[in-house]
Design an enzyme around this catalytic site. Structure first.
Site, mmCIF file in Angstrom:
data_model
loop_
_atom_site.group_PDB
_atom_site.id
_atom_site.type_symbol
_atom_site.label_atom_id
_atom_site.label_comp_id
_atom_site.label_asym_id
_atom_site.label_seq_id
_atom_site.Cartn_x
_atom_site.Cartn_y
_atom_site.Cartn_z
ATOM 1 N N ASP A 1 0.795 -1.250 0.000
ATOM 2 C CA ASP A 1 0.000 0.000 0.000
ATOM 3 C C ASP A 1 0.824 1.296 0.000
ATOM 4 O O ASP A 1 0.518 2.231 0.758
ATOM 5 C CB ASP A 1 -0.950 0.019 1.205
ATOM 6 C CG ASP A 1 -2.000 -1.083 1.166
ATOM 7 O OD1 ASP A 1 -1.887 -1.957 0.278
ATOM 8 O OD2 ASP A 1 -2.908 -1.071 2.001
ATOM 9 N N ASP B 1 -4.677 -0.722 -1.652
ATOM 10 C CA ASP B 1 -6.011 -0.550 -1.119
ATOM 11 C C ASP B 1 -6.799 0.041 -2.286
ATOM 12 O O ASP B 1 -6.372 1.040 -2.890
ATOM 13 C CB ASP B 1 -5.912 0.436 0.052
ATOM 14 C CG ASP B 1 -6.952 0.212 1.124
ATOM 15 O OD1 ASP B 1 -7.460 -0.911 1.251
ATOM 16 O OD2 ASP B 1 -7.265 1.181 1.849
ATOM 17 N N HIS C 1 -10.546 0.792 -3.119
ATOM 18 C CA HIS C 1 -11.949 0.819 -2.715
ATOM 19 C C HIS C 1 -12.854 1.387 -3.805
ATOM 20 O O HIS C 1 -12.469 2.330 -4.510
ATOM 21 C CB HIS C 1 -12.124 1.714 -1.483
ATOM 22 C CG HIS C 1 -11.351 1.271 -0.279
ATOM 23 N ND1 HIS C 1 -11.379 -0.013 0.204
ATOM 24 C CD2 HIS C 1 -10.532 1.968 0.573
ATOM 25 C CE1 HIS C 1 -10.620 -0.094 1.286
ATOM 26 N NE2 HIS C 1 -10.086 1.091 1.526
ATOM 27 N N HIS D 1 -10.504 7.379 1.048
ATOM 28 C CA HIS D 1 -9.112 7.162 0.640
ATOM 29 C C HIS D 1 -9.038 6.018 -0.355
ATOM 30 O O HIS D 1 -9.896 5.141 -0.369
ATOM 31 C CB HIS D 1 -8.241 6.827 1.864
ATOM 32 C CG HIS D 1 -8.612 5.507 2.495
ATOM 33 N ND1 HIS D 1 -9.683 5.362 3.333
ATOM 34 C CD2 HIS D 1 -8.066 4.278 2.360
ATOM 35 C CE1 HIS D 1 -9.791 4.096 3.702
ATOM 36 N NE2 HIS D 1 -8.829 3.412 3.124
ATOM 37 N N LYS E 1 -6.942 -4.896 -3.150
ATOM 38 C CA LYS E 1 -7.723 -5.460 -2.030
ATOM 39 C C LYS E 1 -8.799 -4.485 -1.560
ATOM 40 O O LYS E 1 -8.743 -3.294 -1.875
ATOM 41 C CB LYS E 1 -6.796 -5.815 -0.870
ATOM 42 C CG LYS E 1 -6.182 -4.588 -0.214
ATOM 43 C CD LYS E 1 -5.321 -4.962 0.950
ATOM 44 C CE LYS E 1 -4.473 -3.814 1.412
ATOM 45 N NZ LYS E 1 -5.247 -2.736 2.067
ATOM 46 N N CYS F 1 -2.998 -3.180 7.549
ATOM 47 C CA CYS F 1 -2.744 -4.130 6.462
ATOM 48 C C CYS F 1 -1.570 -5.051 6.753
ATOM 49 O O CYS F 1 -1.633 -6.249 6.471
ATOM 50 C CB CYS F 1 -2.535 -3.407 5.140
ATOM 51 S SG CYS F 1 -2.533 -4.578 3.774
HETATM 52 C C1 VGL Z 1 -5.422 0.469 5.634
HETATM 53 C C2 VGL Z 1 -6.473 2.080 6.864
HETATM 54 C C3 VGL Z 1 -7.513 2.096 5.970
HETATM 55 C C4 VGL Z 1 -4.258 -0.417 5.410
HETATM 56 C C5 VGL Z 1 -6.462 0.471 4.748
HETATM 57 O O1 VGL Z 1 -4.207 -1.002 4.320
HETATM 58 O O2 VGL Z 1 -3.404 -0.546 6.298
HETATM 59 N N1 VGL Z 1 -5.435 1.270 6.693
HETATM 60 N N2 VGL Z 1 -7.500 1.286 4.930
HETATM 61 ZN ZN ZN Z 2 -8.730 1.395 3.160
#
Ligand code: VGL
Ligand code: ZN
Length: 204
Positions: free
Chosen positions: A25, A67, A69, A86, A111, A150
């Protein structure tokens, strides 16, 4: 740091057949100026680039997770979730940092792509586990963001799937929503049998 999370325990390490580097990420929204900026997040990039060089030099694969979304993901405040908007798929904030020197043959794993499901682990709802198995991977070296989400949840799943896990202590950073979350995540990863290494203990 407690003894179990102390990096290396004096051990040296090197990249071998069966190893994979999992770069987690490194996306603009988690970096300085991003919508969910992680303190010190940018600092892991030079370290990750050195790990990448080492894996490439040994002909071992690099995987990069993101990440990814949908708009209106359940983890966003507007939907009653914990986070600001985000890493919306296809937006500039979801892109990998251009400072990260991913090899051209990097395998990208997206993911948390389903609207109504949070998925912090890179193994959850992805092909990562089956792909690593198919590639004969035995040891997973994981760095990136974030230690307490993550990275932690990916380490849990990697251990449950039977992989050896090495956490790149000099290439992870925590969100630390509650102070100490990152430290507690490291302790939990240690309990799960993950080992902690740094570039300093790379065999010459
Ligand atoms: C994550 C916060 C929100 C991560 C993902 O991948 O660590 N942290 N979404
Ligand atoms: Zn996230």
């Amino acid at each position: 740091m407690s003894p179990a999370t102390e990096p290396n325990n004096g051990e040296r390490w090197h990249v071998e057949p069966g190893d994979v580097l999992l770069v987690t990420d490194i996306q603009y929204d988690f970096l300085s100026g991003g919508r969910l900026a992680v303190a010190g997040g940018d600092e892991v990039i030079p370290a990750l680039n050195r790990y990448i060089d080492e894996f490439v030099a040994h002909g071992q694969p690099v995987y990069a997770t993101r990440d990814w979304h949908p708009a209106g993901h359940c983890s966003f405040h507007e939907q009653g979730g914990s986070w600001p908007v985000h890493c919306v798929a296809g937006t500039s904030g979801a892109e990998f940092s251009s400072s990260l020197k991913l090899p051209p043959d990097t395998t990208v794993i997206s993911k948390a792509t389903l609207q109504d499901q949070e998925a912090y682990s890179s193994f959850q709802g992805t092909e990562l586990g089956s792909r690593l198995r198919a590639a004969g991977i035995r040891r997973v070296f994981i760095g990136g963001l974030t230690t307490d989400y993550c990275v932690l949840n990916s380490v849990k799943d990697a251990r449950a799937l039977g992989f050896e896990v090495f956490v790149l202590t000099d290439a992870i950073r925590a969100v630390d929503v509650r102070p100490g979350d990152g430290k507690r995540a490291e302790e939990e990863m240690a309990r799960l049998g993950a080992r902690f290494i740094t570039l300093d203990s790379l065999s010459p």
